[in-house]
Write an enzyme that holds these catalytic residues in place. Structure first.
Site, PDB file in Angstrom:
ATOM      1  N   CYS A  86       0.818  -1.196   0.023  1.00 42.05           N
ATOM      2  CA  CYS A  86      -0.023   0.023  -0.059  1.00 42.05           C
ATOM      3  C   CYS A  86       0.836   1.240   0.036  1.00 42.05           C
ATOM      4  CB  CYS A  86      -0.909   0.002   1.340  1.00 42.05           C
ATOM      5  SG  CYS A  86      -2.258   1.282   1.144  1.00 42.05           S
ATOM      6  N   CYS A  87       1.898   1.391   0.902  1.00 39.26           N
ATOM      7  CA  CYS A  87       2.941   2.444   1.085  1.00 39.26           C
ATOM      8  C   CYS A  87       3.501   2.670  -0.434  1.00 39.26           C
ATOM      9  CB  CYS A  87       3.791   2.312   2.244  1.00 39.26           C
ATOM     10  SG  CYS A  87       2.981   2.671   3.872  1.00 39.26           S
ATOM     11  N   CYS A 139      -1.265   8.328   7.289  1.00 34.92           N
ATOM     12  CA  CYS A 139      -2.640   8.088   6.857  1.00 34.92           C
ATOM     13  C   CYS A 139      -3.247   7.700   7.881  1.00 34.92           C
ATOM     14  CB  CYS A 139      -2.698   6.861   5.814  1.00 34.92           C
ATOM     15  SG  CYS A 139      -1.828   7.321   4.098  1.00 34.92           S
ATOM     16  N   CYS A 148       7.280   4.125   5.923  1.00 31.13           N
ATOM     17  CA  CYS A 148       6.529   3.905   4.659  1.00 31.13           C
ATOM     18  C   CYS A 148       7.264   3.465   3.571  1.00 31.13           C
ATOM     19  CB  CYS A 148       6.022   5.282   4.367  1.00 31.13           C
ATOM     20  SG  CYS A 148       6.805   6.702   3.911  1.00 31.13           S
TER      21      CYS A 148
END
Length: 237
Positions: free
Chosen positions: A122-123, A205, A231
């Site tokens: 995702c990062c 986030c 991240c």
């Protein structure tokens, strides 16, 4: 005018020699914009360090390029703060950089809430890949890393060869403490994310950020309950 120094032209010896010329963060910033001009970008997360650097950079180059990696998952407070900063510093070129894939597309390909079952992917999709594209035409970028933040950042220098992006990464605030950051914001009456007053020293986030206990690790609220602490923007691989 001589050509600015690209990633390939720097080595440990050259960096060490350059570091001896810097007295403080302001020297670093002045040199950075003199050396790189339009070829340097500030990647700002709009946390407390980000607000301090925005203000300092505006004093050195009021037309500097600032980017925010807009994952689409940030707190409303973060987006609200960005709008306030744009009004306060109208000459700065502040741009929201978004991933190629929308959250719906990401969910279709990898499942709902990818940040829960594969946060590294995702990062990468929502931060690392967009920054890679944003730095395509730059030779250097500025970051608000501080040595105090975590063990992985404790050896950060003013000037760093960034192997991940093939750029020079400049970190003017490496010696600042959290107290220094807070004091600067208060003295200069700068806007800041109200989540800092609710136990969030580090804000990323929304799904992956929690408040931390008083006097706890400043990044303990990021990906809490997992071994993940970065991240990927500040890791060599």
């Amino acid at each position: 005018m001589s050509e600015s120094l690209s990633y390939e032209k720097w080595n440990d010896k050259k960096i060490e020699a350059m570091l001896e010329h810097f007295k403080d963060y302001y020297d670093v910033l002045k040199w950075s914009f003199k050396e790189y001009g339009d070829e340097i970008v500030y990647a700002c997360s709009f946390g407390a360090e980000g607000i301090v650097l925005i203000d300092l950079i505006s004093k050195v180059n009021k037309n500097a390029k600032v980017i925010f990696l807009d994952t689409g998952l940030h707190f409303k407070e973060t987006y609200d703060l960005i709008e306030k900063v744009k009004v306060l510093y109208p000459s700065l070129h502040i741009t929201n950089v978004k991933p190629i894939s929308s959250l719906d597309e990401q969910a279709k390909w990898y499942g709902e809430e990818l940040w829960k079952h594969n946060p590294n992917l995702c990062c990468h999709m929502r931060k690392v890949a967009p920054l890679t594209e944003a730095l395509k035409d730059a030779k250097a970028w500025i970051s608000g890393l501080r040595r105090e933040q975590s063990p992985t950042r404790s050896k950060t220098q003013y000037i760093n060869k960034d192997d991940k992006f093939g750029k020079i990464k400049i970190c003017p605030l490496i010696h600042w403490t959290w107290e220094d950051i807070q004091t600067y914001i208060k003295l200069n009456k700068l806007p800041y994310n109200p989540l800092h007053d609710k136990g969030y020293p580090s804000i990323g986030c929304a799904p992956c950020t929690q408040p931390v206990v008083e006097n706890g690790d400043q990044r303990a609220g990021r990906w809490a309950g997992s071994s993940k602490s970065e991240c990927g923007l500040h890791q060599s691989s």
